[in-house]
Design a protein around this motif. Structure first.
Motif, mmCIF file in Angstrom:
data_model
loop_
_atom_site.group_PDB
_atom_site.id
_atom_site.type_symbol
_atom_site.label_atom_id
_atom_site.label_comp_id
_atom_site.label_asym_id
_atom_site.label_seq_id
_atom_site.Cartn_x
_atom_site.Cartn_y
_atom_site.Cartn_z
ATOM 1 N N PHE A 83 0.887 -1.160 0.000
ATOM 2 C CA PHE A 83 0.000 0.000 0.000
ATOM 3 C C PHE A 83 0.921 1.204 0.000
ATOM 4 C CE2 PHE A 83 -4.281 1.392 2.086
ATOM 5 C CZ PHE A 83 -4.398 2.424 1.171
ATOM 6 N N VAL A 84 1.112 1.818 -1.157
ATOM 7 C CA VAL A 84 2.111 2.867 -1.307
ATOM 8 C C VAL A 84 1.505 4.120 -1.924
ATOM 9 C CG1 VAL A 84 4.046 1.245 -1.476
ATOM 10 C CG2 VAL A 84 2.876 1.956 -3.550
ATOM 11 N N ALA A 85 2.115 5.247 -1.601
ATOM 12 C CA ALA A 85 1.693 6.536 -2.161
ATOM 13 C C ALA A 85 2.806 7.083 -3.042
ATOM 14 C CB ALA A 85 1.389 7.527 -1.041
ATOM 15 N N ARG A 86 2.415 7.751 -4.112
ATOM 16 C CA ARG A 86 3.397 8.419 -4.969
ATOM 17 C C ARG A 86 3.965 9.620 -4.226
ATOM 18 N NH1 ARG A 86 0.406 9.217 -10.671
ATOM 19 N NH2 ARG A 86 1.736 11.052 -10.524
ATOM 20 N N VAL A 87 5.255 9.861 -4.374
ATOM 21 C CA VAL A 87 5.873 10.971 -3.656
ATOM 22 C C VAL A 87 5.512 12.323 -4.259
ATOM 23 C CG1 VAL A 87 7.762 9.605 -2.728
ATOM 24 C CG2 VAL A 87 8.069 10.764 -4.923
ATOM 25 N N ASP A 88 4.917 12.344 -5.435
ATOM 26 C CA ASP A 88 4.463 13.619 -5.996
ATOM 27 C C ASP A 88 3.076 14.005 -5.492
ATOM 28 O OD1 ASP A 88 2.757 11.929 -7.417
ATOM 29 O OD2 ASP A 88 3.561 12.449 -9.388
ATOM 30 N N GLY A 89 2.479 13.170 -4.637
ATOM 31 C CA GLY A 89 1.184 13.478 -4.041
ATOM 32 C C GLY A 89 -0.003 13.300 -4.958
ATOM 33 N N ARG A 90 0.183 12.672 -6.094
ATOM 34 C CA ARG A 90 -0.894 12.557 -7.076
ATOM 35 C C ARG A 90 -1.575 11.202 -7.110
ATOM 36 N NH1 ARG A 90 1.285 15.777 -12.368
ATOM 37 N NH2 ARG A 90 1.457 17.813 -11.364
ATOM 38 N N GLY A 91 -1.255 10.324 -6.152
ATOM 39 C CA GLY A 91 -1.923 9.037 -6.168
ATOM 40 C C GLY A 91 -1.128 7.981 -5.452
ATOM 41 N N GLY A 92 -1.420 6.728 -5.792
ATOM 42 C CA GLY A 92 -0.735 5.613 -5.171
ATOM 43 C C GLY A 92 -1.233 4.296 -5.717
ATOM 44 N N SER A 93 -0.770 3.224 -5.101
ATOM 45 C CA SER A 93 -1.107 1.877 -5.543
ATOM 46 C C SER A 93 -1.295 0.954 -4.354
ATOM 47 C CB SER A 93 0.012 1.305 -6.418
ATOM 48 O OG SER A 93 0.234 2.095 -7.553
ATOM 49 N N ILE A 94 -2.160 -0.011 -4.546
ATOM 50 C CA ILE A 94 -2.359 -1.078 -3.586
ATOM 51 C C ILE A 94 -2.231 -2.385 -4.364
ATOM 52 C CG2 ILE A 94 -3.892 -2.085 -1.858
ATOM 53 C CD1 ILE A 94 -5.495 0.517 -1.896
ATOM 54 N N ILE A 95 -1.432 -3.303 -3.860
ATOM 55 C CA ILE A 95 -1.385 -4.638 -4.445
ATOM 56 C C ILE A 95 -2.213 -5.525 -3.542
ATOM 57 C CG2 ILE A 95 0.052 -6.581 -5.119
ATOM 58 C CD1 ILE A 95 2.280 -4.566 -5.727
ATOM 59 N N VAL A 96 -3.262 -6.091 -4.121
ATOM 60 C CA VAL A 96 -4.203 -6.894 -3.345
ATOM 61 C C VAL A 96 -4.340 -8.283 -3.948
ATOM 62 C CG1 VAL A 96 -5.514 -4.838 -2.681
ATOM 63 C CG2 VAL A 96 -6.297 -6.207 -4.598
ATOM 64 N N THR A 97 -4.712 -9.221 -3.093
ATOM 65 C CA THR A 97 -5.064 -10.562 -3.535
ATOM 66 C C THR A 97 -6.484 -10.834 -3.063
ATOM 67 O OG1 THR A 97 -2.767 -11.270 -3.329
ATOM 68 C CG2 THR A 97 -4.439 -12.996 -3.442
ATOM 69 N N THR A 98 -7.320 -11.272 -4.004
ATOM 70 C CA THR A 98 -8.711 -11.589 -3.677
ATOM 71 C C THR A 98 -9.350 -12.357 -4.827
ATOM 72 O OG1 THR A 98 -10.832 -10.701 -2.916
ATOM 73 C CG2 THR A 98 -9.698 -9.439 -4.616
ATOM 74 N N ASP A 99 -10.360 -13.113 -4.515
ATOM 75 C CA ASP A 99 -11.214 -13.723 -5.533
ATOM 76 C C ASP A 99 -12.565 -13.016 -5.569
ATOM 77 O OD1 ASP A 99 -9.367 -15.665 -6.364
ATOM 78 O OD2 ASP A 99 -9.902 -16.970 -4.692
ATOM 79 N N ASP A 100 -12.694 -11.957 -4.798
ATOM 80 C CA ASP A 100 -13.954 -11.230 -4.638
ATOM 81 C C ASP A 100 -13.881 -9.884 -5.371
ATOM 82 O OD1 ASP A 100 -16.317 -10.093 -3.801
ATOM 83 O OD2 ASP A 100 -15.832 -10.171 -1.657
ATOM 84 N N LEU A 101 -14.224 -9.903 -6.649
ATOM 85 C CA LEU A 101 -14.163 -8.669 -7.435
ATOM 86 C C LEU A 101 -15.122 -7.607 -6.921
ATOM 87 C CD1 LEU A 101 -13.763 -10.048 -11.054
ATOM 88 C CD2 LEU A 101 -12.013 -9.136 -9.530
ATOM 89 N N ALA A 102 -16.223 -8.032 -6.343
ATOM 90 C CA ALA A 102 -17.178 -7.071 -5.788
ATOM 91 C C ALA A 102 -16.537 -6.273 -4.653
ATOM 92 C CB ALA A 102 -18.436 -7.783 -5.302
ATOM 93 N N ALA A 103 -15.630 -6.889 -3.907
ATOM 94 C CA ALA A 103 -14.950 -6.167 -2.825
ATOM 95 C C ALA A 103 -14.048 -5.072 -3.380
ATOM 96 C CB ALA A 103 -14.147 -7.135 -1.960
ATOM 97 N N ILE A 104 -13.364 -5.350 -4.482
ATOM 98 C CA ILE A 104 -12.553 -4.309 -5.118
ATOM 99 C C ILE A 104 -13.466 -3.212 -5.651
ATOM 100 C CG2 ILE A 104 -11.029 -3.761 -7.052
ATOM 101 C CD1 ILE A 104 -9.723 -6.460 -6.687
#
Length: 104
Positions: free
Chosen positions: A43-64
């Protein structure tokens, strides 16, 4: 399945509105917890303050879908299913062998 879920902020042109928006997202995020069916490995944020990323594992697309919808008022989203690079390289090798055979 593994996914990279990326967000990017949508700042407006009015600095005062941007500050209010930043305050409201911090308030919303302070009480957030991921759905039980999602495992977060990064769970990381871009250092330019414009966003970020989460790497997730799930079989539940509705949760995403729900997780992304919760923050729809603040962010634009991209969700990409991914596989580990070693597995991708193996598939590429198999596919190349098939293509070589198919094209003579």
């Amino acid at each position: 399945m593994k996914f990279i879920v990326q967000w990017s902020s949508r700042p407006g042109s009015d600095p005062a509105q941007n500050v209010r928006s930043a305050e409201s997202i911090l308030t919303a995020f302070s009480g957030w917890a991921p759905p039980d069916s999602i495992s977060i490995s990064e769970f990381v944020a871009r250092v330019d303050g414009r966003g970020g990323s989460i790497i997730v594992t799930t079989d539940d697309l509705a949760a995403i879908d729900y997780m992304v919808a919760q923050y729809g008022p603040w962010f634009d989203w991209d969700v990409h299913p991914v596989i580990d690079v070693a597995e991708s390289a193996e598939q590429a090798g198999r596919a190349t062998a098939w293509a070589k055979q198919a094209t003579g």
